[in-house]
Design a protein around this motif. Sequence first.
Motif, PDB file in Angstrom:
ATOM      1  N   VAL A  75       1.004  -1.161   0.104  1.00 41.23           N
ATOM      2  CA  VAL A  75      -0.100  -0.138  -0.120  1.00 41.23           C
ATOM      3  C   VAL A  75       0.950   1.326  -0.133  1.00 41.23           C
ATOM      4  N   ARG A  94       2.322   1.739  -3.414  1.00 41.30           N
ATOM      5  CA  ARG A  94       1.224   2.293  -4.362  1.00 41.30           C
ATOM      6  C   ARG A  94       1.096   3.709  -4.131  1.00 41.30           C
ATOM      7  N   ARG A  95       0.740   3.917  -2.773  1.00 39.02           N
ATOM      8  CA  ARG A  95       0.401   5.618  -2.639  1.00 39.02           C
ATOM      9  C   ARG A  95       1.348   6.417  -2.960  1.00 39.02           C
ATOM     10  N   ARG A 142       1.752   6.784  -6.740  1.00 39.65           N
ATOM     11  CA  ARG A 142       0.590   7.764  -7.185  1.00 39.65           C
ATOM     12  C   ARG A 142       0.966   8.943  -6.815  1.00 39.65           C
ATOM     13  N   LYS A 202      -9.547  -2.351   3.440  1.00 43.15           N
ATOM     14  CA  LYS A 202      -9.331  -0.833   3.730  1.00 43.15           C
ATOM     15  C   LYS A 202      -8.497  -0.417   2.562  1.00 43.15           C
ATOM     16  N   ASP A 203      -7.333  -0.972   2.550  1.00 37.52           N
ATOM     17  CA  ASP A 203      -6.397  -0.340   1.655  1.00 37.52           C
ATOM     18  C   ASP A 203      -6.454  -0.799   0.068  1.00 37.52           C
ATOM     19  N   HIS A 204      -7.677  -1.452  -0.072  1.00 39.17           N
ATOM     20  CA  HIS A 204      -7.983  -1.945  -1.577  1.00 39.17           C
ATOM     21  C   HIS A 204      -7.787  -0.787  -2.787  1.00 39.17           C
ATOM     22  N   PRO A 205      -7.203  -0.980  -3.620  1.00 41.05           N
ATOM     23  CA  PRO A 205      -7.120   0.508  -4.674  1.00 41.05           C
ATOM     24  C   PRO A 205      -8.398   0.911  -4.903  1.00 41.05           C
ATOM     25  N   ASP A 208      -9.588   3.749  -2.982  1.00 37.66           N
ATOM     26  CA  ASP A 208      -8.833   4.880  -3.025  1.00 37.66           C
ATOM     27  C   ASP A 208      -9.542   5.907  -3.942  1.00 37.66           C
ATOM     28  N   ARG A 254     -12.405  -9.892  -5.235  1.00 38.01           N
ATOM     29  CA  ARG A 254     -12.166  -9.888  -3.975  1.00 38.01           C
ATOM     30  C   ARG A 254     -13.618 -10.759  -3.372  1.00 38.01           C
TER      31      ARG A 254
END
Lengths: 802, 352
Positions: free
Chosen positions: A356, A359-360, A363, B148-151, B154, B257
């Motif tokens: 994560v 990725r962040r 991005r 929660k952190d699934h793209p 975002d 998922r």
Amino acid sequence: MNLLVSYDWLKDYVKLKHTPQEFAARLSLSGPSVERIHAAGASLEKVVVGKILKVKPHPNADKLRVVETDLGTMAKDIVCGGSNLEAGMLVAVALPGAWVKWHGEGEPVEIKEAALRGVASYGMICGADEIGLADAFPKQGEKEILDLTSTKAAPGTPLAEALKLDDVVFDVEVTSNRPDAYCMLGMAMEASAILKAPLTWKAPKMPKAKAGAKPEALAVELKAKKLCPRYQAVVMRNAKVGESPAWMKARLASAGVRSINNLVDITNFVRLELGQPMHVFDYDKLAGKKIVVREAVQGETLKALDGNAYELKAGQLVIADAEKPVAVAGVMGGEESGATGTTTTVVFESAAFDPVSVRRTARALNLHSDSSKLYEKGLSTELTAMALARAAELAAELCGAEVASKVIDARASAYKPLVFPFRPSVAAKLIGVDIPAKEMKRILTDLGFKVSGAAAKWKVVVPFWRDHDIEGERDLVEEVARVHGYGNLPSVMPEGRLPLAEPARALVWEDRAKRLLKAWGHVELMTYSFISKELAAKSDCGESDMLRVSNPLSEEYEFMRDRLTGSVLDVIAKNQEEAVEGRCFELANVYIPRKGDLPIETPRLLIASWSRHADGRDTLAVKGVVEALLEEFGVRGAKVVRDGEGNAVWHPGRSATIEVGGEMLGGFGEFHPDYLKRFGIERRVAGASLDFAMLSALARDAKFYSPVSEFPRVKRDLAFVVGRRSEHAAIVEKMRNADPLLKEVELFDVFEGGNLGEGKKSMAYHLQFGADDRTLKAEEVDRVMETLRARLKEAFGAEIRS
Amino acid sequence: MKDKLEQLKIEATAAFAAAKDAAELEAAEIKYLGRKGMMAALMQGVAGLPPNERPMMGKFANEVKAVIDRALADRRAALEAEKRGAIATTEWMDLTVPGTRPPQGHVHIVTDAIAAVTGIFEKIGFTRVRYPEVEWDWYAFEALNMPKDHPARDEWETFFMDAPEDAKWGKMVLTPHTSSGQVRELKKGKLPIRMINISKTYRRQSDVTHVPMFHQFEGLMIDKDVSVTHLKGVLDHFAKEFFGAGRRTRLRPFHFRFTEPSFEIDISCDLCGGTGMQGGNKCRVCKEGWLELGGAGMVHPNVLTACGVDPEKWSGFAFGWGVERTMMMREGVKIDDIRHLYKNDFRFLTQF
């Protein structure tokens, strides 16, 4: 994410005898999906290796040479303007009939035997870009031709063969949960399990440091254990940076990766082979001979390998030396600390980073790399050692480098493999066929799982490379099912009791309304649910009355509309050149915010009609459609109520609301000309806006019957002149109450102007009289007609015309 | 008297026979048979005869009248037949001018696709529903086994509402898929389930192949002992009904998922007949003979559990596809830019 897989390369790891087509079909149905099959050398037909025998001057051109070239079976003169021609050099020759791109640009053209400035030329000696190999063999100069000397191929050898491009490349889609399969080894393991082909791959071994040599110091400090659960590195010295050998270039080219130099190529090769991103630092440029894995300090900058400087934010993970960041962890290395042509001592990095976080960061910096793409998907901590060993092995082989430190291994915690139970009977039930337990075990074992335990309930240990995607028993069922092959399962229509569910009324009536409106000549619109601030303002929607999107794609899509008016008028405005007159509708949800809850989503129907005329005919057209719709929906007792006030949206003299049973169903009329002007509409537009939730709740399929009288009706007409503001509804009511013999009142003509006089209008009605028990006599009807005339005179000052 | 009658008979029948058109015939009719015509005059003469002669002469007069009447009728019929025989010329019409049309409207092509999909699933007991487009995070993601952190969670991929977060259900979003409807349906607790949820869905992308608002249809079947083979059965039914009996489907492993196992469904390409080749070249439409139709899978036990359904007792499958995409694959309508669907240009809308 897609991976280019060379079939030839894949065969380094697994024994495969299938045709490429067979392989692609089998793999697709059970594992990663082969989307396309490319024959790598297809564009290199009739391009062969030639050996330059002699470079002679061109009699008529200074910049051209006549090159005597050995083509294997013959030697020919070829005219060429290349800058690096030398006798003895191996080159790519496009023979007559081959297709090339001149100077690497434009559409391919066919090579023909031709004379160039008066000298016959048999084909063409090519630059890398002219035969599509620019990525694998980047040109140093404009006129440089491709030097194939390192291939040591015999003259006349087809180029595809010389470059090992006589291969097929599969374009394979790997799903985001399977980064382990996003590499040659992963693909080989899949192929091995699916095709029951033996794996021939051998794990790499870290080369030993030279006995007695003094180790190079390197300290690794792992400060951010959560974002970097494992960091491994090794120092190697005496690396000779240079060109990679042809086999390496060919492997990289097959995967669409450019060759840079042997060091960088090794990192890319290991990533492609094992799925572990690697980085290589120049040891001498690391301040303090130290690597610190830490979160960035707000505002720190790093010039990355792409040449751009990036400003980092607190929380983003960096690899730093004693002084400054040298890489954005998992994303990209820094330019300054990168290996160059003069590098001799290097540090190979092989690490695991939090997906994560990578990725962040990628991005946020808008910086994406092959590494970050892999890390984002989640890689095991246990992959790093194998990759580091492989890189060191290759560095020894290709660069002559020697291991100069111990293998540094900084990690957050010890590894514990995942273990899940597995019940073969549950798997069989879910898949729908009986797969023998032995076969289930075979599949899991071939995929690297360790199976043990009792017959009914197994204990399955997950291999480290699957520790991110296997989360429970159900995932193991999938492994069994897919490798068994979905194509091998029968197709069975479900049986059993059908659930008793009544279709949602609103949906059924929505569909009917759409069909009716179509039949009545309307065009259905479908506009976005969100509207812009500008459109909201035009339509008179209060911003605070609407739900706002906090991250709209653009200003166009900022508010969830609470009415359809704006969207529909906007469409009419945009089409007014094309559609001078027309009818359209939209039936869609609107969104009414509520405090502390989801908004009310409720369907509304907006019908619109417009023409060149301003005489109110469109208003009546829309009203007629609403009346017909209500009749089709079996809704009775609708009332038109003038609210009398008028507003910014509706025409003060030509609009009203529609009520059913005392509740407002909607409104209709002409839009206010000033309102239309905001949308740039100069014509008149009439519309009706209905609460479709209410309408569909009122709708009835029930049929009603009243007996048809056996006695004939008597028909009369009645025409009179009244004041223009006398309303039809009031007139009809007055007449209807006059006598029970009057059965039907139908308006058939309204007329203003002529010699009627100012403020007057003429109205004409068809009347029907009848009784249920007898045929009426003329005198009876005459009597009622008299009553009607008298009433109209009295109530409306009507002057009777007939 | 008798002679007069006889004379009238000859004269009148000749006059009728000689009449060249309806007007001449009518003139002759008035002359001989009119109220003040010759026949009437003779009839009056008969009435004035002595009583003993009257019956016989009356009978004769009636016979004469019948003959004249018939002559008139015959001639009239003959004249009409003549006229009808000429209508090919006299009543000729230009039939290439446009017909007088009833008003012609158009439903949006997406509406048509939704109706087709609904009809196909209705036949096998799936009932259409519609669930909220503005949805809580819990329904759109959390209950669907998306961490929660699934793209997708975002703000790059999903639209969020400018509304306070709910303590229990989380943020307010525009649902990016109709799968949130699975959760709504399951939470009702009415089992078994055969549902088809068709609704607007939203994703943060806009280019030639993506629109920020589009439609999805989501099938959900939950029952005892539902297996992958049933999913295959239902999808085969749909593919054959929607695309035609000759088309083949296949399941490929995929990843979602909220389903496990998950699949992607391919349908054989119509253009190249599933061969992947067209006239010696690779088919420009498909991938090696197959087109991707959409995703499906067996409902993940975590989803059932989150919705209060016991995964040890119940199982089921779900599939969710884009309406626009599915429709374009059937129609062979090559819409070069999918955004045309929502530009509402009348020149586009009136084509369907």
